[in-house]
Design an enzyme around this catalytic site. Structure first.
Site, PDB file in Angstrom:
ATOM      1  N   SER A 111       0.806  -1.219   0.000  1.00  0.00           N
ATOM      2  CA  SER A 111       0.000   0.000   0.000  1.00  0.00           C
ATOM      3  C   SER A 111       0.842   1.273   0.000  1.00  0.00           C
ATOM      4  O   SER A 111       0.325   2.356  -0.248  1.00  0.00           O
ATOM      5  CB  SER A 111      -0.949   0.013   1.203  1.00  0.00           C
ATOM      6  OG  SER A 111      -0.247   0.186   2.412  1.00  0.00           O
TER       7      SER A 111
ATOM      8  N   LYS B  32       0.580   4.409   6.940  1.00  0.00           N
ATOM      9  CA  LYS B  32      -0.134   5.303   6.026  1.00  0.00           C
ATOM     10  C   LYS B  32       0.277   6.758   6.285  1.00  0.00           C
ATOM     11  O   LYS B  32       0.849   7.092   7.321  1.00  0.00           O
ATOM     12  CB  LYS B  32      -1.651   5.185   6.225  1.00  0.00           C
ATOM     13  CG  LYS B  32      -2.246   3.819   5.888  1.00  0.00           C
ATOM     14  CD  LYS B  32      -2.277   3.544   4.402  1.00  0.00           C
ATOM     15  CE  LYS B  32      -3.004   2.247   4.097  1.00  0.00           C
ATOM     16  NZ  LYS B  32      -2.246   1.061   4.548  1.00  0.00           N
TER      17      LYS B  32
END
Length: 216
Positions: free
Chosen positions: A128, A164
């Site tokens: 990701s 993230k």
């Protein structure tokens, strides 16, 4: 820091092995099964002993953390090996001059990360964050410091961890991946109390070496 008994060392090593593999703390039931304890009360006693001897810390919510994270993310072979780069002399950055060989000390991890006592690493699983060059198997370097708007960090939410970019908004937090194939994670204000920042991203180590984060 006190000296552990053989059984306390076994308990501590079991914690380290489990967290390295699963990236979370084992449950009491899992520890009892691994260590052959018939009662989970024994686990509480071992936890208390490790806290008393300063190998673990316990916060107000009853969560345990390692006093020295390098015990977890660095193997004993790495601890005993070289942690520094030798400085073998001087070289001019001006006009051409003869190189001067000398023993001028070493470059250490503290030179890369001045607050190294607050730094730890995690191994990455997933893609990701691939647009930041972070891939499965890379080791991200994190600092136990505040995570500000727009910075990348490791976050624990609803029992799961993720790496993230965090965007702090008036209506919650948006966790943004660096890969268009993955969706943002939106955390509403009422859920924000469940979010725990594990560390701010400082850089990562891949097959190409060390890459430091850039926050412009």
């Amino acid at each position: 820091m006190g000296k552990l008994t053989n059984k306390q060392q076994q308990f501590y090593d079991t914690l380290i092995t489990y967290v390295r593999k699963h990236f979370r703390w084992p449950t009491y039931k899992e520890l009892a099964g691994r260590l052959g304890f018939s009662s989970e009360n024994s686990i509480t006693q071992y936890y208390n002993a490790l806290v008393s001897k300063q190998f673990l810390k316990k916060d107000s919510q009853g969560n345990y953390t390692f006093t020295n994270p390098t015990d977890v993310w660095m193997t004993r072979d790495e601890e005993q090996g070289s942690r520094s780069i030798p400085i073998l002399g001087e070289i001019t950055a001006g006009t051409m001059e003869e190189a001067i060989e000398a023993d001028l000390g070493h470059i250490t991890i503290g030179d890369f990360f001045p607050n190294a006592s607050n730094v730890f690493g995690l191994r990455v699983k997933g893609d990701s964050m691939k647009d930041l060059g972070i891939s499965t198997g890379d080791k991200v370097i994190l600092s136990k410091t505040e995570l500000r708007d727009g910075e990348v960090g490791a976050v624990l939410y609803d029992g799961n961890t993720t790496l993230k970019r965090a965007h702090m908004r008036s209506d919650g937090v948006r966790l943004e991946p660096a890969n268009p194939d993955h969706d943002d994670i939106i955390i509403e204000p009422g859920e924000f109390e469940e979010v725990r920042v594990l560390g701010k991203y400082l850089g990562h180590i891949s097959e190409d070496g060390l890459v430091k984060a850039s926050y412009n």
